[in-house]
Design an enzyme around this catalytic site. Structure first.
Site, PDB file in Angstrom:
ATOM      1  N   GLN A 291      -8.347  17.510  34.693  1.00  0.00           N
ATOM      2  CA  GLN A 291      -8.717  16.658  35.817  1.00  0.00           C
ATOM      3  C   GLN A 291      -8.300  17.382  37.096  1.00  0.00           C
ATOM      4  O   GLN A 291      -7.110  17.535  37.369  1.00  0.00           O
ATOM      5  CB  GLN A 291      -8.031  15.307  35.698  1.00  0.00           C
ATOM      6  CG  GLN A 291      -8.274  14.605  34.361  1.00  0.00           C
ATOM      7  CD  GLN A 291      -9.700  14.126  34.190  1.00  0.00           C
ATOM      8  OE1 GLN A 291     -10.160  13.225  34.901  1.00  0.00           O
ATOM      9  NE2 GLN A 291     -10.419  14.728  33.247  1.00  0.00           N
TER      10      GLN A 291
ATOM     11  N   ALA B  38     -11.268   4.366  37.480  1.00  0.00           N
ATOM     12  CA  ALA B  38     -11.222   5.624  36.736  1.00  0.00           C
ATOM     13  C   ALA B  38     -11.704   6.799  37.588  1.00  0.00           C
ATOM     14  O   ALA B  38     -12.133   6.644  38.734  1.00  0.00           O
ATOM     15  CB  ALA B  38     -12.053   5.506  35.461  1.00  0.00           C
ATOM     16  N   HIS B  39     -11.661   7.977  36.972  1.00  0.00           N
ATOM     17  CA  HIS B  39     -11.988   9.199  37.708  1.00  0.00           C
ATOM     18  C   HIS B  39     -13.421   9.206  38.230  1.00  0.00           C
ATOM     19  O   HIS B  39     -14.338   8.696  37.623  1.00  0.00           O
ATOM     20  CB  HIS B  39     -11.722  10.447  36.852  1.00  0.00           C
ATOM     21  CG  HIS B  39     -12.398  10.447  35.519  1.00  0.00           C
ATOM     22  ND1 HIS B  39     -11.992  11.274  34.504  1.00  0.00           N
ATOM     23  CD2 HIS B  39     -13.432   9.744  35.019  1.00  0.00           C
ATOM     24  CE1 HIS B  39     -12.757  11.087  33.452  1.00  0.00           C
ATOM     25  NE2 HIS B  39     -13.632  10.159  33.744  1.00  0.00           N
ATOM     26  N   ASN B  40     -13.568   9.784  39.409  1.00  0.00           N
ATOM     27  CA  ASN B  40     -14.862  10.020  40.074  1.00  0.00           C
ATOM     28  C   ASN B  40     -15.541   8.759  40.602  1.00  0.00           C
ATOM     29  O   ASN B  40     -16.703   8.821  41.016  1.00  0.00           O
ATOM     30  CB  ASN B  40     -15.841  10.750  39.149  1.00  0.00           C
ATOM     31  CG  ASN B  40     -15.298  12.076  38.664  1.00  0.00           C
ATOM     32  OD1 ASN B  40     -14.562  12.756  39.380  1.00  0.00           O
ATOM     33  ND2 ASN B  40     -15.638  12.448  37.439  1.00  0.00           N
TER      34      ASN B  40
ATOM     35  N   SER C 171     -17.002   7.353  37.201  1.00  0.00           N
ATOM     36  CA  SER C 171     -18.207   7.614  37.997  1.00  0.00           C
ATOM     37  C   SER C 171     -18.968   6.361  38.399  1.00  0.00           C
ATOM     38  O   SER C 171     -20.175   6.417  38.668  1.00  0.00           O
ATOM     39  CB  SER C 171     -19.140   8.574  37.256  1.00  0.00           C
ATOM     40  OG  SER C 171     -18.497   9.806  36.997  1.00  0.00           O
TER      41      SER C 171
END
Length: 234
Positions: free
Chosen positions: A97, A138-140, A158
């Site tokens: 990450q 969460a990520h993005n 995302s």
């Protein structure tokens, strides 16, 4: 208090920065003037925090840029690695990450809320958005300006919220979902993966659909259940 702190001499603290007992500030971090850090706050290497922010007790911030006048309530975790794994067929391998978290000006982040750093790009929280307690981002993910997100909402990787979106409590959004500007989602509504919800509408249910359509379906199911019960009694 100085003996209860671990502030790197390589960190840059602006005029009027206040640090409570137990604060840790790593090398390369920058804290803007007038910002206050509560007890037990940990600021990671090269994190930048703007002016006149309020950082509550036991907040941990890494791999992040925080704007001006941001409020972060106790226990929030910002910039931790996202939940990214690739399967080998027999096991799982952690995907690095490498992104950051960008929090723009005038954002409020609730207690015990978690915002993961991006995998490659950045996770972004737009100007003026308000996040309740116990939210998972969460990520993005990309949250637009002036969004409101209520407690226990979860967003997979995302997800995109355009400007002015309102999410009620316990909403769940699958990865790569996009919610259009000024849409509103009712409590416990949700989506699967890669769904687009048109802006300017109210949604309910899981899978989420326009609220009038959802209400008609609930009414129809209730009517059928009553009819079935009546048929059995007859």
């Amino acid at each position: 208090w100085a003996q209860l702190q671990a502030i790197s001499p390589d960190a840059k603290l602006g005029h009027g920065v206040e640090t409570a007992p137990g604060v840790v500030i790593a090398p390369g971090a920058e804290i803007g003037e007038g910002t206050r850090l509560g007890p037990g706050v940990v600021i990671g290497p090269n994190v930048a925090i703007g002016r006149r922010c309020e950082i509550g007790a036991n907040v941990c911030i890494s791999h992040a840029y925080i704007g001006d006048r941001v409020v972060i309530l106790p226990g929030a975790q910002i910039g931790q690695p996202g939940f990214g794994f690739a399967t080998t067929g027999e096991d799982y391998v952690k995907v690095p990450q490498l992104g950051r978290v960008i929090v723009q000006d005038d954002v409020e982040i609730g207690a015990a809320t978690t915002i993961d750093r991006g995998a490659l790009g950045d996770t972004v929280i737009g100007e003026g958005s308000k996040l309740d307690n116990l939210i998972m981002i969460a990520h993005n993910c990309k949250i637009g300006r002036h969004c409101v997100v209520a407690g226990q909402t979860g967003m997979a990787g995302s997800v995109v919220l355009e400007d002015g979106v309102v999410l009620a409590g316990q909403v769940g959004l699958g990865d790569h979902t996009r919610v259009g500007a000024r849409a509103r989602m009712g409590a416990r509504s949700g989506t699967g993966s890669s769904i687009f919800l048109e802006g300017g509408q109210d949604y309910g249910g899981a899978p989420a659909k326009p609220v009038r359509e959802w209400a008609r379906e609930l009414h129809a199911v209730t009517r059928l259940a009553r009819q079935r019960k009546q048929d059995k009694n007859d």
